[in-house]
Enzyme design. Structure first.
Site, short mmCIF file in Angstrom:
data_model
loop_
_atom_site.label_atom_id
_atom_site.label_comp_id
_atom_site.label_asym_id
_atom_site.label_seq_id
_atom_site.Cartn_x
_atom_site.Cartn_y
_atom_site.Cartn_z
N ASN A 7 16.97 -7.20 1.29
CA ASN A 7 16.23 -6.95 0.47
C ASN A 7 15.28 -8.23 -0.08
O ASN A 7 15.77 -8.29 -0.75
CB ASN A 7 17.47 -6.12 -0.45
CG ASN A 7 16.50 -5.60 -1.58
OD1 ASN A 7 15.42 -5.21 -1.35
ND2 ASN A 7 17.17 -4.86 -2.19
N ARG A 91 16.11 -3.70 3.72
CA ARG A 91 15.31 -2.29 2.90
C ARG A 91 14.09 -2.28 2.49
O ARG A 91 13.69 -3.53 2.84
CB ARG A 91 16.04 -2.73 2.06
CG ARG A 91 15.65 -1.38 0.79
CD ARG A 91 16.00 -2.17 -0.66
NE ARG A 91 15.85 -1.14 -1.69
CZ ARG A 91 15.86 -1.30 -3.12
NH1 ARG A 91 14.82 -2.21 -3.77
NH2 ARG A 91 14.73 -0.28 -3.47
N GLU A 385 25.09 -0.61 -0.83
CA GLU A 385 24.20 0.12 -0.54
C GLU A 385 23.57 -0.98 1.13
O GLU A 385 23.27 -0.84 2.05
CB GLU A 385 22.66 -0.43 -1.56
CG GLU A 385 22.68 1.15 -2.05
CD GLU A 385 21.67 0.81 -3.64
OE1 GLU A 385 21.74 0.11 -4.50
OE2 GLU A 385 20.75 1.08 -3.46
#
Ligand code: ADP
Length: 401
Positions: A7, A91, A385
């Site tokens: 991310n 992400r 996530e």
């Protein structure tokens, strides 16, 4: 199969190495202050955290190279060579209408992410930087993009359109996109497991309450409405964002108070929400102040919960039948006070809390908090996530292979 999730933010890289299909986390970490003279890396292997301070991390490439070195060298190494990483799951915040699910990254996908940058100027360019350095450092790994917006691409047009001239949608992409899709998707699957049903058989309302916050209506496992809109500014009251307001307020601020547009942008994104109402944006501090009798903190907490209640009512009407209400993310997982305020007197909708179960549910725990007589189940579910990205990446790699 080992999957690295990444991310990448404008000055940070959050990562996790997960083995699939057994979903074991081998290590995780955070590279911070990229571009500054004194960078920082926190790297954790099975509970042992290493912190490296004061190292210059000029750019994302240096940052990810250091992560690769941490993965491969030293006593805590988790891989022997970069080639062991089968796939990197990235992400990506904005996938527009183009991406309805996670996708293997090709030059065309990268070009699309770049083209979508005006919709997420702080995020998509950073996500793309993460992709490009991962391609260099792990050239043999499959690269996969998981989009925050993808889960909401199932919304019907009557829910995702704004009542503005049609050409703004057709020519400029002005519509509701919604965000936090990875989290809503993850907790929806977990709630279905708690209900003992297939995800496609579940109607849910999922409340992701972190620093940013959004709430989603899910019919038969698919997002049909969500509170964030064209940008993440809309909907619920957040730490520093106002959420829903009358757009005419912007004319007032501009024309009457002579505020430049960039200042209005900063006011509504950074100085509004809980911080605007009471000066604090951390729910823990606000709860403590409210308990001590602070009026501004009490009002902020009341408004925060009231806004969530209004959405629950609206989404119950949109769905017709609700099997479960789910609370997740920092506030949703930890604040029994917010959950209590949200669910009090929702008997009309068949929602009734078990006060004791609600009180004891804190971070890391997942489970039901509804009373026996509640028609709608209420769950606290820890979001994950990174695991959702790893699962989606494994699915894409499986399809490609
Ligand atoms: P992000 O949205 O940045 O990913 P989180 O989902 O971790 O962040 O949510 C962070 C927020 O969670 C904090 O700002 C704080 O308000 C809230 N929070 C964390 N722990 C608690 C707690 N014990 N009680 C109330 N709120 C909490």
């Amino acid at each position: 199969m080992k999957i690295l999730t990444i991310n990448a933010g404008s000055s940070s890289i959050k990562y996790q190495l997960i083995t699939m299909p057994d979903e074991k986390v081998l290590c995780n970490g955070l590279v911070e202050r990229i571009g500054e003279a004194e960078g920082r890396i926190k790297h954790t292997v099975t509970g042992r955290e290493t912190q490296i301070d004061g190292v210059p991390i000029a750019d994302h490439k240096v940052g990810l190279s250091r992560v690769a070195a941490l993965l491969m060298d030293g006593p805590d190494r988790v891989i022997d060579a970069p080639g062991e990483i089968a796939a990197v799951g990235h992400r990506v915040v904005h996938g527009g209408e183009r991406f309805q699910q996670s996708t293997r990254i090709t030059p065309a996908v990268k070009a699309a992410i770049r083209e979508l940058s005006p919709f997420a100027p702080l995020h998509n360019p950073a996500n793309l930087a993460g992709i490009e350095v991962a391609e260099e450092i792990f050239p043999q790994a499959e690269q996969v993009a998981a989009f925050d917006t993808a889960f909401h691409q199932t919304m019907p047009e009557y829910a995702f359109r704004y009542a503005v001239p049609t050409d703004l949608y057709t020519e400029h992409g002005v519509r509701v996109y919604g965000f936090h899709g990875t989290s809503h998707a993850y907790v929806a699957k977990a709630a279905a497991a708690w209900l003992g049903k297939a995800p496609e058989a579940c109607n849910l309302i999922t409340a992701h309450l972190g620093n940013g916050a959004s709430i989603t209506a899910i019919r038969n496992g698919r997002s049909v409405d969500t509170s964030m809109g064209f940008t993440p500014l809309d909907g619920l009251i957040m730490g520093t964002r106002c959420g829903t307001l009358d757009p005419a307020l912007i004319f007032f601020l501009s024309e009457r108070l002579d505020m430049p547009l960039d200042e209005i942008d900063s006011l509504l994104n950074k100085r509004s929400g809980l911080v605007g109402l009471c000066g604090d944006n951390d729910l823990r501090d606000i709860e403590a102040r409210a308990t001590a009798g602070d009026g501004a903190a009490e009002l902020a907490l009341t408004m925060y919960a009231y806004r969530i209640r209004k959405y629950i009512g609206a989404y119950a009407a949109a769905l017709g039948r609700v099997d479960a209400l789910v609370f997740t993310a920092g506030v949703g997982e930890n604040s029994s006070e917010v959950r209590r305020r949200v669910c009090t007197d929702l008997g009309l909708l068949g929602i009734s809390l078990d006060e004791v179960a609600n009180e004891v549910m804190v971070r890391g725990q997942t489970g039901p908090i509804h009373a026996q007589e509640s028609r709608v189940a209420v769950y606290v579910i820890g979001t994950n996530e990174e695991l959702e990205i790893a699962q989606q990446t494994a699915a894409v790699v499986g399809e490609c292979g």
